[in-house]
Write an enzyme that holds these catalytic residues in place. Structure first.
Site, PDB file in Angstrom:
ATOM      1  CG  LEU A  36      -1.531   1.279   1.821  1.00 13.19           C
ATOM      2  CD1 LEU A  36      -3.047   1.071   2.509  1.00 13.19           C
ATOM      3  CD2 LEU A  36      -0.431   1.948   2.598  1.00 13.19           C
ATOM      4  CG  ASN A  37       2.087   3.892  -2.830  1.00 11.66           C
ATOM      5  OD1 ASN A  37       1.799   2.887  -3.460  1.00 11.66           O
ATOM      6  ND2 ASN A  37       2.394   4.943  -3.627  1.00 11.66           N
ATOM      7  CG  ASP A  38       0.700   8.024  -2.682  1.00 15.67           C
ATOM      8  OD1 ASP A  38       1.638   7.538  -1.866  1.00 15.67           O
ATOM      9  OD2 ASP A  38       0.744   8.789  -3.475  1.00 15.67           O
ATOM     10  CB  SER A  98      -1.869   9.624  -6.055  1.00 18.30           C
ATOM     11  OG  SER A  98      -1.334   8.351  -5.156  1.00 18.30           O
ATOM     12  CG  ASP A 171       0.504  12.747  -7.295  1.00 13.87           C
ATOM     13  OD1 ASP A 171       0.280  11.276  -7.945  1.00 13.87           O
ATOM     14  OD2 ASP A 171       1.588  12.768  -6.791  1.00 13.87           O
TER      15      ASP A 171
HETATM   16  C1  FRU Z   1       3.716   9.232  -3.978  1.00  8.82           C
HETATM   17  C2  FRU Z   1       3.598   8.758  -5.531  1.00  8.82           C
HETATM   18  C3  FRU Z   1       2.736   9.480  -6.416  1.00  8.82           C
HETATM   19  C4  FRU Z   1       2.296   8.683  -7.539  1.00  8.82           C
HETATM   20  C5  FRU Z   1       1.881   7.335  -6.765  1.00  8.82           C
HETATM   21  C6  FRU Z   1       2.400   6.278  -7.504  1.00  8.82           C
HETATM   22  O1  FRU Z   1       4.106   8.248  -3.038  1.00  8.82           O
HETATM   23  O2  FRU Z   1       4.807   8.607  -6.059  1.00  8.82           O
HETATM   24  O3  FRU Z   1       3.171  10.577  -6.878  1.00  8.82           O
HETATM   25  O4  FRU Z   1       1.029   9.023  -7.954  1.00  8.82           O
HETATM   26  O5  FRU Z   1       2.909   7.621  -5.377  1.00  8.82           O
HETATM   27  O6  FRU Z   1       2.094   4.691  -6.733  1.00  8.82           O
END
Ligand code: FRU
Length: 506
Positions: A36-38, A98, A171
């Site tokens: 998981l990220n953003d 994102s 984003d």
């Molecule tokens: C930030 C990021 C965003 C991008 C996403 C890709 O952590 O690099 O800029 O949209 O993660 O997973």
């Protein structure tokens, strides 16, 4: 390439052992499997919270980002749903990156795209298989019920970056223009052709046709943000009222990559900062160049605020990613096949120009006074009896002002996180824990006027600290010995505990 990516993700989820991992948090948003990220597309709709997030179900074997989806009625316990955005279109084949959400009121737009109230914006990431050249486009997904999600048939809305910028163009944060009713703006993180970071603003009246307004500028900042890192990720603007002055301000929260300011903090690989001013057109006015980190922890990035219906106003609530890019080497990959978490939702405010972050009331609700509350404690160690069997708990401690040094130990003698308050500083040390490779110790000067109140939310392998009345937030992953419970108060020279309360969450 006729893979059924939705079915493959479902298979990965159903084969997952993640929730049996003793480190798997109970109150934080985590992926059911993989990475998981953003946080993405956060929205509050009536009694329901919905959160989407960057989700890589096949991590670490295959890198492909979907939008995962969870919902909750208490903002603490989250139910997993099928992924909402599947990267299976010609414009997002290399990841649905994102973005955010907007919730329309019925009739707000003559014809809402897709006929639904829920409009989710994201970046389609595409890499040429031969040249590896990147194309980033801005895309829309609509939903009438938050169960079915439909990509806009004419995606992408914005097919490419404008001249003067590179393909690091992503984003989107779409928001209503408070100054021009019926109009929407989109804020995007970009890299200029000269490899410096910036943000762009677009404008639309129908959410489909977007016109470039220009770069966000800072006329009163004396050039402070003109060459501020090489790329800006996840920019977002929220409007907050200052509790001290009653004035309204716009707060820009964003992640400028590659900054190295000559001041305390900025120890994470990529920083998340904020500034306070007023957005007028494309100018971010009344900001003199002063910026601060949003959270002083080891892991914090890419936060975003929940969208709300205009008919259901409320606090601005923020969630961040308790992680950092490239730092996926956490113990949970081995023990459960999952990595990273989001923070708990935090209500935002401003006090004298500084961001205030408070955990939502659900976190502390029902906390009972501790047996040590109100006592004068001599030097020694005091295991907190009320937390003896708990690994997910909330604790609040407030000492008399100008007290000596004291602290809290989470975990066992041999494997723990130490939190100490000493001479106006907060010292967090996780050097004996199972996760030390990206920072083991932080020393943070407490902001001026910060009271001696410490709030701790510990949830198995993630800990969030709030000092004073939301004056300082510090997030960390805390992989302590999973066989130990509770916490121990460590008093060095005697301590007057004004108040102390706690509750368990497991
Ligand atoms: C930030 C990021 C965003 C991008 C996403 C890709 O952590 O690099 O800029 O949209 O993660 O997973």
């Amino acid at each position: 390439m006729n893979e059924d990516l939705k079915a493959l993700a479902r298979e990965a989820v159903s084969a997952s052992q993640a929730s049996a991992d003793p480190d798997y948090p109970l109150l934080h948003i985590v992926a059911p499997v993989g990475r998981l990220n953003d946080p993405n597309g956060l929205l509050i709709d009536g009694q329901e919270y919905h959160a989407f997030y960057q989700f890589s179900p096949f991590h670490p074997h295959r890198k492909l980002v979907y939008w995962g989806h969870v919902s909750s009625t208490d903002a603490l316990h989250w139910q997993h749903h099928d992924p909402a955005v599947i990267p299976d279109s010609f414009y997002d084949r290399n990841g649905a990156y994102s973005g955010n959400a907007i919730v329309l009121e019925p009739g707000e737009l003559g014809a809402a795209p897709g006929g639904g109230d829920y409009q989710l914006f994201y970046t389609g990431n595409l890499k040429d298989p031969v040249t590896d050249e990147r194309t980033a486009s801005q895309c829309l997904v609509t939903s009438t019920d938050l169960t079915e999600f439909t990509k806009w048939p004419d995606n992408p809305l914005i097919p490419n970056h404008p001249e003067g910028y590179t393909a690091h163009f992503r984003d989107p944060q779409v928001f209503r223009d408070p100054d021009r009713p019926g109009e929407f703006r989109m804020l995007l993180g970009v890299q200029r052709a000269d490899e410096t970071g910036a943000a762009l603003l677009y404008r639309s009246t129908d959410l489909l046709n977007w016109k470039l307004e220009g770069e966000l500028t800072f006329p009163d900042a004396d050039g402070a943000f003109d060459r501020f890192g090489y790329m800006w990720e996840c920019p977002g603007i929220v409007r907050l009222r200052d509790e001290a002055t009653g004035q309204d301000w716009d707060v820009l929260i964003w992640c400028p990559q590659g900054i190295d300011p000559d001041k305390e903090g900025y120890e994470t690989i990529f920083a998340c900062t904020y500034i306070v001013g007023h957005l007028v057109g494309t100018e971010f006015r009344d900001c003199d160049g002063t910026f601060h980190e949003v959270d002083r922890g080891f892991e914090f990035y890419a936060p975003q605020a929940f969208a709300r219906r205009t008919t259901e106003p409320g606090a601005v609530v923020l969630v961040g990613w308790a992680g950092s890019a490239g730092e996926d080497d956490q113990p949970s990959i081995e023990t459960g096949g999952w990595v990273h978490a989001l923070t708990v939702p935090r209500a935002l405010s401003l006090r004298d120009g500084r961001l205030v972050q408070r955990p939502l009331p659900a976190v502390s609700q029902g906390a009972g006074a501790l047996s040590v509350a109100g006592q004068e404690l001599a030097a020694g160690e005091y295991p907190i009896a009320e937390l003896t069997d708990s690994r997910s708990w909330y604790l609040q401690l407030e000492t008399a002002p100008a007290t000596g040094s004291w602290g809290l130990r989470i975990g066992s003698q041999d494997s723990h996180v130490d939190i100490r308050i000493e001479d106006g500083r907060l010292i967090v040390d996780r050097s004996t824990s199972r996760y030390t490779q990206h920072g083991a110790r932080r020393v943070v000067t407490l902001p001026e006027g910060c009271s001696s109140r410490l709030e701790v939310l510990h949830d198995r392998s993630i800990t969030e600290l709030f000092l004073g009345d939301g004056d300082l937030a510090l997030t960390l992953r805390s992989f302590v010995d999973p066989r130990t419970c509770g916490a121990t108060l460590v008093v060095e020279d005697g301590l007057q505990l004004r108040s102390a309360s706690a509750r368990t969450h497991d």
